[in-house]
Design a protein around this motif. Sequence first.
Motif, PDB file in Angstrom:
ATOM      1  N   PRO A  97      -6.222 -23.626  -6.513  1.00 49.99           N
ATOM      2  CA  PRO A  97      -6.893 -22.722  -6.414  1.00 49.99           C
ATOM      3  C   PRO A  97      -7.959 -22.111  -5.688  1.00 49.99           C
ATOM      4  CG  PRO A  97      -7.680 -25.076  -7.593  1.00 49.99           C
ATOM      5  CD  PRO A  97      -5.735 -25.485  -6.486  1.00 49.99           C
ATOM      6  N   GLU A  98      -6.933 -22.803  -4.310  1.00 50.62           N
ATOM      7  CA  GLU A  98      -7.811 -22.316  -2.794  1.00 50.62           C
ATOM      8  C   GLU A  98      -7.330 -20.940  -2.583  1.00 50.62           C
ATOM      9  OE1 GLU A  98      -4.210 -25.590  -1.950  1.00 50.62           O
ATOM     10  OE2 GLU A  98      -5.798 -25.445  -3.229  1.00 50.62           O
ATOM     11  N   LEU A  99      -6.320 -20.729  -3.246  1.00 50.54           N
ATOM     12  CA  LEU A  99      -5.784 -18.953  -3.268  1.00 50.54           C
ATOM     13  C   LEU A  99      -7.021 -18.370  -4.105  1.00 50.54           C
ATOM     14  CD1 LEU A  99      -1.528 -18.520  -3.057  1.00 50.54           C
ATOM     15  CD2 LEU A  99      -3.445 -18.194  -1.627  1.00 50.54           C
ATOM     16  N   VAL A 100      -8.087 -18.091  -3.987  1.00 50.18           N
ATOM     17  CA  VAL A 100      -9.318 -17.843  -4.723  1.00 50.18           C
ATOM     18  C   VAL A 100      -8.961 -16.624  -5.485  1.00 50.18           C
ATOM     19  CG1 VAL A 100     -11.984 -16.728  -4.841  1.00 50.18           C
ATOM     20  CG2 VAL A 100     -11.229 -19.145  -3.450  1.00 50.18           C
ATOM     21  N   VAL A 101      -8.410 -16.422  -6.565  1.00 45.85           N
ATOM     22  CA  VAL A 101      -8.955 -14.412  -7.030  1.00 45.85           C
ATOM     23  C   VAL A 101      -9.887 -13.507  -7.133  1.00 45.85           C
ATOM     24  CG1 VAL A 101      -7.761 -13.785  -9.480  1.00 45.85           C
ATOM     25  CG2 VAL A 101      -6.838 -15.815  -8.770  1.00 45.85           C
ATOM     26  N   ASN A 102     -10.041 -12.407  -6.527  1.00 41.53           N
ATOM     27  CA  ASN A 102     -11.095 -11.790  -6.281  1.00 41.53           C
ATOM     28  C   ASN A 102     -11.699 -10.479  -7.098  1.00 41.53           C
ATOM     29  OD1 ASN A 102     -12.933  -9.804  -5.192  1.00 41.53           O
ATOM     30  ND2 ASN A 102     -13.378 -10.386  -3.263  1.00 41.53           N
ATOM     31  N   PRO A 103     -11.484 -10.428  -8.228  1.00 44.74           N
ATOM     32  CA  PRO A 103     -11.841  -9.714  -9.468  1.00 44.74           C
ATOM     33  C   PRO A 103     -12.311  -7.955  -8.877  1.00 44.74           C
ATOM     34  CG  PRO A 103     -12.996 -11.393  -9.597  1.00 44.74           C
ATOM     35  CD  PRO A 103     -12.886 -11.919  -9.172  1.00 44.74           C
ATOM     36  N   GLN A 104     -12.856  -7.531  -7.421  1.00 45.21           N
ATOM     37  CA  GLN A 104     -13.202  -7.002  -7.017  1.00 45.21           C
ATOM     38  C   GLN A 104     -11.833  -6.282  -6.839  1.00 45.21           C
ATOM     39  OE1 GLN A 104     -15.615  -9.405  -6.848  1.00 45.21           O
ATOM     40  NE2 GLN A 104     -16.938  -8.883  -8.363  1.00 45.21           N
ATOM     41  N   LYS A 105     -11.676  -7.062  -5.887  1.00 41.40           N
ATOM     42  CA  LYS A 105     -10.074  -6.829  -4.732  1.00 41.40           C
ATOM     43  C   LYS A 105      -9.063  -6.180  -6.001  1.00 41.40           C
ATOM     44  CE  LYS A 105      -8.921  -8.841  -1.232  1.00 41.40           C
ATOM     45  NZ  LYS A 105      -8.843  -9.547  -0.063  1.00 41.40           N
ATOM     46  N   GLN A 106      -8.917  -6.946  -7.196  1.00 41.52           N
ATOM     47  CA  GLN A 106      -7.711  -6.980  -7.611  1.00 41.52           C
ATOM     48  C   GLN A 106      -7.963  -5.139  -9.322  1.00 41.52           C
ATOM     49  OE1 GLN A 106      -7.040 -10.260 -10.442  1.00 41.52           O
ATOM     50  NE2 GLN A 106      -5.449 -10.184  -8.885  1.00 41.52           N
ATOM     51  N   MET A 107      -9.549  -4.865  -8.815  1.00 43.18           N
ATOM     52  CA  MET A 107      -9.781  -3.707  -9.598  1.00 43.18           C
ATOM     53  C   MET A 107      -9.231  -2.765  -7.894  1.00 43.18           C
ATOM     54  SD  MET A 107     -10.814  -2.538 -12.313  1.00 43.18           S
ATOM     55  CE  MET A 107     -11.696  -3.700 -13.223  1.00 43.18           C
ATOM     56  N   ARG A 108      -8.854  -2.969  -7.054  1.00 47.48           N
ATOM     57  CA  ARG A 108      -9.222  -2.075  -6.207  1.00 47.48           C
ATOM     58  C   ARG A 108      -7.055  -2.408  -6.221  1.00 47.48           C
ATOM     59  NH1 ARG A 108     -13.144  -4.466  -3.349  1.00 47.48           N
ATOM     60  NH2 ARG A 108     -11.622  -5.399  -1.888  1.00 47.48           N
ATOM     61  N   TYR A 109      -6.762  -3.219  -6.231  1.00 48.09           N
ATOM     62  CA  TYR A 109      -5.183  -2.810  -7.091  1.00 48.09           C
ATOM     63  C   TYR A 109      -4.727  -1.747  -7.517  1.00 48.09           C
ATOM     64  CZ  TYR A 109      -4.636  -7.072  -4.045  1.00 48.09           C
ATOM     65  OH  TYR A 109      -4.767  -7.580  -2.601  1.00 48.09           O
ATOM     66  N   ILE A 110      -5.462  -2.506  -8.823  1.00 45.92           N
ATOM     67  CA  ILE A 110      -5.079  -1.240 -10.246  1.00 45.92           C
ATOM     68  C   ILE A 110      -5.195  -0.038  -9.834  1.00 45.92           C
ATOM     69  CG2 ILE A 110      -6.112  -1.153 -12.614  1.00 45.92           C
ATOM     70  CD1 ILE A 110      -6.686  -4.409 -13.135  1.00 45.92           C
ATOM     71  N   VAL A 111      -6.776  -0.006  -9.617  1.00 42.21           N
ATOM     72  CA  VAL A 111      -6.677   1.661  -8.770  1.00 42.21           C
ATOM     73  C   VAL A 111      -5.370   2.530  -7.698  1.00 42.21           C
ATOM     74  CG1 VAL A 111      -7.868   3.530  -7.716  1.00 42.21           C
ATOM     75  CG2 VAL A 111      -9.319   1.624  -9.243  1.00 42.21           C
ATOM     76  N   SER A 112      -5.196   1.459  -7.232  1.00 40.62           N
ATOM     77  CA  SER A 112      -4.087   1.915  -6.064  1.00 40.62           C
ATOM     78  C   SER A 112      -2.644   2.095  -7.130  1.00 40.62           C
ATOM     79  CB  SER A 112      -4.693   0.728  -5.132  1.00 40.62           C
ATOM     80  OG  SER A 112      -5.399   0.391  -3.912  1.00 40.62           O
ATOM     81  N   VAL A 113      -2.707   1.179  -7.467  1.00 43.93           N
ATOM     82  CA  VAL A 113      -1.191   1.038  -8.189  1.00 43.93           C
ATOM     83  C   VAL A 113      -1.241   2.305  -8.657  1.00 43.93           C
ATOM     84  CG1 VAL A 113       0.960   0.597 -10.123  1.00 43.93           C
ATOM     85  CG2 VAL A 113      -0.489  -1.154  -7.786  1.00 43.93           C
ATOM     86  N   LEU A 114      -2.134   2.771  -9.402  1.00 42.88           N
ATOM     87  CA  LEU A 114      -2.358   4.312 -10.510  1.00 42.88           C
ATOM     88  C   LEU A 114      -2.176   5.712  -9.459  1.00 42.88           C
ATOM     89  CD1 LEU A 114      -4.900   3.039 -12.974  1.00 42.88           C
ATOM     90  CD2 LEU A 114      -2.907   3.401 -13.627  1.00 42.88           C
ATOM     91  N   GLY A 115      -2.749   5.265  -8.020  1.00 47.65           N
ATOM     92  CA  GLY A 115      -2.697   6.418  -7.480  1.00 47.65           C
ATOM     93  C   GLY A 115      -1.267   6.399  -6.922  1.00 47.65           C
ATOM     94  N   ALA A 116      -1.136   5.207  -6.720  1.00 49.56           N
ATOM     95  CA  ALA A 116       0.858   5.075  -6.255  1.00 49.56           C
ATOM     96  C   ALA A 116       1.149   6.098  -7.126  1.00 49.56           C
ATOM     97  CB  ALA A 116       0.847   4.259  -5.516  1.00 49.56           C
ATOM     98  N   VAL A 117       1.139   5.864  -8.420  1.00 48.08           N
ATOM     99  CA  VAL A 117       2.308   6.377  -9.628  1.00 48.08           C
ATOM    100  C   VAL A 117       2.235   7.646  -9.884  1.00 48.08           C
ATOM    101  CG1 VAL A 117       2.224   5.929 -11.985  1.00 48.08           C
ATOM    102  CG2 VAL A 117       2.331   4.307 -11.020  1.00 48.08           C
ATOM    103  N   ALA A 118       0.569   8.322  -9.669  1.00 47.34           N
ATOM    104  CA  ALA A 118       1.145   9.474  -9.457  1.00 47.34           C
ATOM    105  C   ALA A 118       1.763  10.131  -8.229  1.00 47.34           C
ATOM    106  CB  ALA A 118      -0.508   9.855  -9.229  1.00 47.34           C
ATOM    107  N   SER A 119       1.630   9.167  -7.262  1.00 46.95           N
ATOM    108  CA  SER A 119       1.473  10.089  -5.659  1.00 46.95           C
ATOM    109  C   SER A 119       2.831  10.605  -5.718  1.00 46.95           C
ATOM    110  CB  SER A 119       1.369   8.902  -4.735  1.00 46.95           C
ATOM    111  OG  SER A 119       2.725  10.063  -4.211  1.00 46.95           O
ATOM    112  N   ILE A 120       4.234   9.315  -6.882  1.00 45.49           N
ATOM    113  CA  ILE A 120       5.611   8.971  -6.962  1.00 45.49           C
ATOM    114  C   ILE A 120       6.144  10.354  -7.273  1.00 45.49           C
ATOM    115  CG2 ILE A 120       6.092   7.551  -8.722  1.00 45.49           C
ATOM    116  CD1 ILE A 120       8.164   8.231  -5.709  1.00 45.49           C
ATOM    117  N   THR A 121       4.922  10.529  -8.652  1.00 39.36           N
ATOM    118  CA  THR A 121       5.115  11.075  -9.903  1.00 39.36           C
ATOM    119  C   THR A 121       4.942  12.710  -8.927  1.00 39.36           C
ATOM    120  OG1 THR A 121       3.905  10.275 -12.302  1.00 39.36           O
ATOM    121  CG2 THR A 121       4.170  12.052 -12.444  1.00 39.36           C
TER     122      THR A 121
END
Length: 435
Positions: free
Chosen positions: A73-97
């Motif tokens: 549990p000490e590896l805390v999950v940060n929902p806001q940071k994870q939402m940024r991960y989703i947006v960032s990965v979608l940006g990477a998908v657009a970039s590679i396309t």
Amino acid sequence: MDHLQSDRGLDVVVRRFFAVSVTIISTAAILGALGAFTGNHLLHRLHPYIFFIGFGNLAILLLNRYLTAAIYPELVVNPQKQMRYIVSVLGAVASITVAVLFELPLLKAATGLFLMMLVAGPLIEIFTTLSIKNIWKEVSVRYYIFDVLFLMNANLGLFTLGLKEAFPDTGIIPFFVTQSAYFLGSSFPLSISVMGFLYTYAWRRSSKRELMKTLFSLWFYIFVGGVLIFLIVILIGHYFGMMLISHILLFGVMAMLGGFSLYLYNFFKTNFRHPALAFLLTGLALLFATSAFGIMNIYYIKGIPFGSHPPIRIDKMWIYHSHTHAALLGWITFSFIGMIYIVVPAIVRSVSLEKLRSESALTALLAPETMKKAFRQLTVLLLSATAVMLAFFLDNDILLGSSGIVFGLGVAYLLKNLPPELYRETLTDLERHAK
């Protein structure tokens, strides 16, 4: 208080991760099918990039983090940071396309560099929060941590591949940096993640826990070490080494497949029929197929230097394609659908990771009708995945394209079958009403 704070918005992020991941897998499968129908080379090249960059990174950055944090549990999950991960990965998908469609290798390299920086954050968090002793103490965490390390290496491969394509005559980038090597390296973290999940939520719950811990600990060294050594012997073209390691891995997969089948027999005999475990069993069966095709692949690459195109004799390319698709459509996709059927409802319905931490993670969170539909979905996916491999053998583009579209739609069925369960009352609400 920290855990309560970290759980705020967690259910929203998990729903978003679920929707985006399933859409990416389905889109990649359908694009590959359309490529078969039309003979469009760009679609053939693009769809694996979308799969690995989109789903591969999301699965490790988010789903892997939930599984690791459920143990530590000490590896805390940060929902806001994870939402940024989703947006960032979608940006990477657009970039590679854009990079693939317009043949912009430097943009491909930039995408790889961006993803490396993205993955560096979780890696730093892991190694500054957990000691090596803590990581090695939990067998499943060893798998989960190496997932992230392998993902970093895969993104490094994308970065160097882009540079090699942009400057082909420099000779600085090693000969083994190829598109095939990148796809191979990207599949490793997903495979390792499933192994950790199998230990955590299946065999570790069995009556022979100590034996399972010993066997999975041994399998960690065989699987991870074998993969690394296998890559080396491929690069140096050591034929006997490739055959030896591939057979060792095949026998290991056979043992796991037999053991998991026995576990499921006992589980279903005393519990309800869990569709997630059936998906995982099917994934293991297709991993066996992957290994078998891989050995056949090695037989026919004798004398062909690594990085050649085609990688094996042209009349045996159906073996190469069956090997890769048994891994991607079969082992990886089936296994992760099974994981989604367990992890996503467990988090959303409790709005926390507590359900994943409990001994009851495999209890029936889904309605009977939802589980029946999941088994029907499994049947459609298995038949269509088998048809894809048959199409390669028959060299039939019509069968390949139509079965690929059925497979993609079968994956997308998750978006219809699971969401009603996620928007039912949460476990907390149900417990409050019961009182």
